[in-house]
Enzyme design. Structure first.
Site, PDB file in Angstrom:
ATOM      1  N   ASP A  11       0.917  -1.083  -0.006  1.00 27.31           N
ATOM      2  CA  ASP A  11       0.001  -0.182  -0.055  1.00 27.31           C
ATOM      3  C   ASP A  11       0.718   1.544   0.180  1.00 27.31           C
ATOM      4  OD1 ASP A  11      -2.262   1.519   0.189  1.00 27.31           O
ATOM      5  OD2 ASP A  11      -1.792   1.644   2.580  1.00 27.31           O
ATOM      6  N   SER A  12       0.312   2.523  -0.233  1.00 25.61           N
ATOM      7  CA  SER A  12       1.076   3.844  -0.057  1.00 25.61           C
ATOM      8  C   SER A  12       1.721   3.784   1.455  1.00 25.61           C
ATOM      9  CB  SER A  12       0.230   4.804  -0.341  1.00 25.61           C
ATOM     10  OG  SER A  12      -1.126   4.923   0.665  1.00 25.61           O
ATOM     11  N   CYS A  74      -4.627  -1.196  -1.826  1.00 23.14           N
ATOM     12  CA  CYS A  74      -4.814   0.090  -2.241  1.00 23.14           C
ATOM     13  C   CYS A  74      -5.674   0.623  -3.326  1.00 23.14           C
ATOM     14  CB  CYS A  74      -3.307   0.914  -2.171  1.00 23.14           C
ATOM     15  SG  CYS A  74      -3.348   2.681  -2.365  1.00 23.14           S
ATOM     16  N   GLU A 153      -1.696   7.743   9.109  1.00 21.43           N
ATOM     17  CA  GLU A 153      -0.249   7.151   9.189  1.00 21.43           C
ATOM     18  C   GLU A 153       0.736   7.270  10.594  1.00 21.43           C
ATOM     19  OE1 GLU A 153       1.974   5.954   6.538  1.00 21.43           O
ATOM     20  OE2 GLU A 153       0.156   5.298   5.845  1.00 21.43           O
ATOM     21  N   CYS A 185     -10.682   3.529   0.766  1.00 14.78           N
ATOM     22  CA  CYS A 185      -9.300   3.696   0.835  1.00 14.78           C
ATOM     23  C   CYS A 185      -9.159   2.742   2.075  1.00 14.78           C
ATOM     24  CB  CYS A 185      -9.072   5.280   1.185  1.00 14.78           C
ATOM     25  SG  CYS A 185      -7.312   5.401   1.615  1.00 14.78           S
ATOM     26  N   HIS A 187      -7.020   2.971   4.075  1.00 14.15           N
ATOM     27  CA  HIS A 187      -6.489   3.595   5.554  1.00 14.15           C
ATOM     28  C   HIS A 187      -7.978   3.751   6.353  1.00 14.15           C
ATOM     29  CE1 HIS A 187      -2.746   4.651   3.635  1.00 14.15           C
ATOM     30  NE2 HIS A 187      -2.261   5.115   4.641  1.00 14.15           N
TER      31      HIS A 187
END
Ligand code: DGL
Length: 264
Positions: A11-12, A74, A153, A185, A187
């Site tokens: 993932d990012s 992602c 994050e 998403c 996240h």
């Protein structure tokens, strides 16, 4: 390729850990490799070319470590890069992900669905095609959410800043009568406890992590690649250096683990 080879997931940043958790729950015999591209997060505001270049490098990194399958955990990377990855690696099982428009359209009672996702996902042709195919008569309201990924994050899942941002994103959707929210998403599932404080209890929250784990199981099963186990401990890499990922793993993965830096 041995069935005991690991599955590579990326993932990012840390969002894909929400998918990794679903894979661990459904396929406990699988050994897992995870790359967080946190040195380049967020992907949501980057160009498709940039994201494709990152995905090529990360895929190569995971394949060099013996991955028998890849999971692009992602949504933003999937719309930009999954087609190219499949072209570059024909025959390799590759699972991508997309916002859950179909189940949300089936679930809504008010006929209004909201999609929380990154700018990159929402403005992609792949997402437009998804709406054409599955939205039917349902009104789909899209809401880009800049800033939320950064909160996750940092592991700031209940922080005032995350609350203020999330509230500003969901309030207009609720005012339009939305009763089903797609978390588009990877996240965002980590923000569910906060989201639950902000939306009425009857609003359904839908994400695709469990569906991705089922699709991975299907693809591995078709190729006789399901591991018998026992799984090796999951291995983690981050492109922003090991410290930040190591700090949030106990919360987002449920246990501490060693993290290495990613050399690309
Ligand atoms: N986790 C990613 C997704 O599912 C994107 C986050 C980002 O903008 O980097 O879309």
């Amino acid at each position: 390729m041995s069935s005991e080879a690991p599955v590579g997931v990326f993932d990012s940043g840390v969002g894909g850990l929400s998918v990794l958790g679903e894979i661990r729950a459904r396929l406990p015999n699988e050994s897992l490799l995870y790359v967080a591209d946190s040195g380049h997060v967020p992907y949501g505001e980057k160009s498709p070319d940039y994201i494709r270049a990152r995905c090529r490098q990360i895929a190569d990194f995971l394949l060099e470590r013996g991955a028998k399958a890849l999971v692009v955990a992602c949504n933003t990377a999937t719309v930009a890069a999954v087609a190219e990855l499949r072209e570059r690696h024909p025959g390799l099982p590759i699972v991508g992900m997309e916002p859950a428009v179909k189940p949300a359209a089936a679930a809504t009672r008010s006929g209004v669905v909201g999609v929380l996702a990154t700018t990159g996902t929402l403005k992609s042709a792949k997402f437009a095609a998804l709406l054409d195919r599955f939205a039917g008569d349902v009104r789909v309201l899209t809401q880009p959410c800049p800033g939320l990924v950064e909160c996750v994050e940092q592991g700031a899942l209940l922080a005032p800043q995350a609350r203020a941002l999330l509230e500003s994103y969901v309030r207009p959707l609720l005012a339009e009568g939305c009763d089903t929210l797609i978390l588009g998403c990877t996240h965002y599932p980590f923000l569910k406890p906060l989201l639950r404080q902000l939306v009425p209890v009857e609003v359904e929250l839908i994400d695709t992590g469990a569906a991705v784990a089922r699709q991975l199981e299907r693809l591995l099963g078709e190729r006789d690649l399901l591991a018998q186990g026992p799984a090796q401990p999951a291995r983690f890499w981050s492109s922003s250096g090991p410290a930040a990922l190591a700090r949030v793993l106990p919360v987002l993965w449920g246990e501490p683990a060693a993290v290495a830096g990613l050399g690309c």
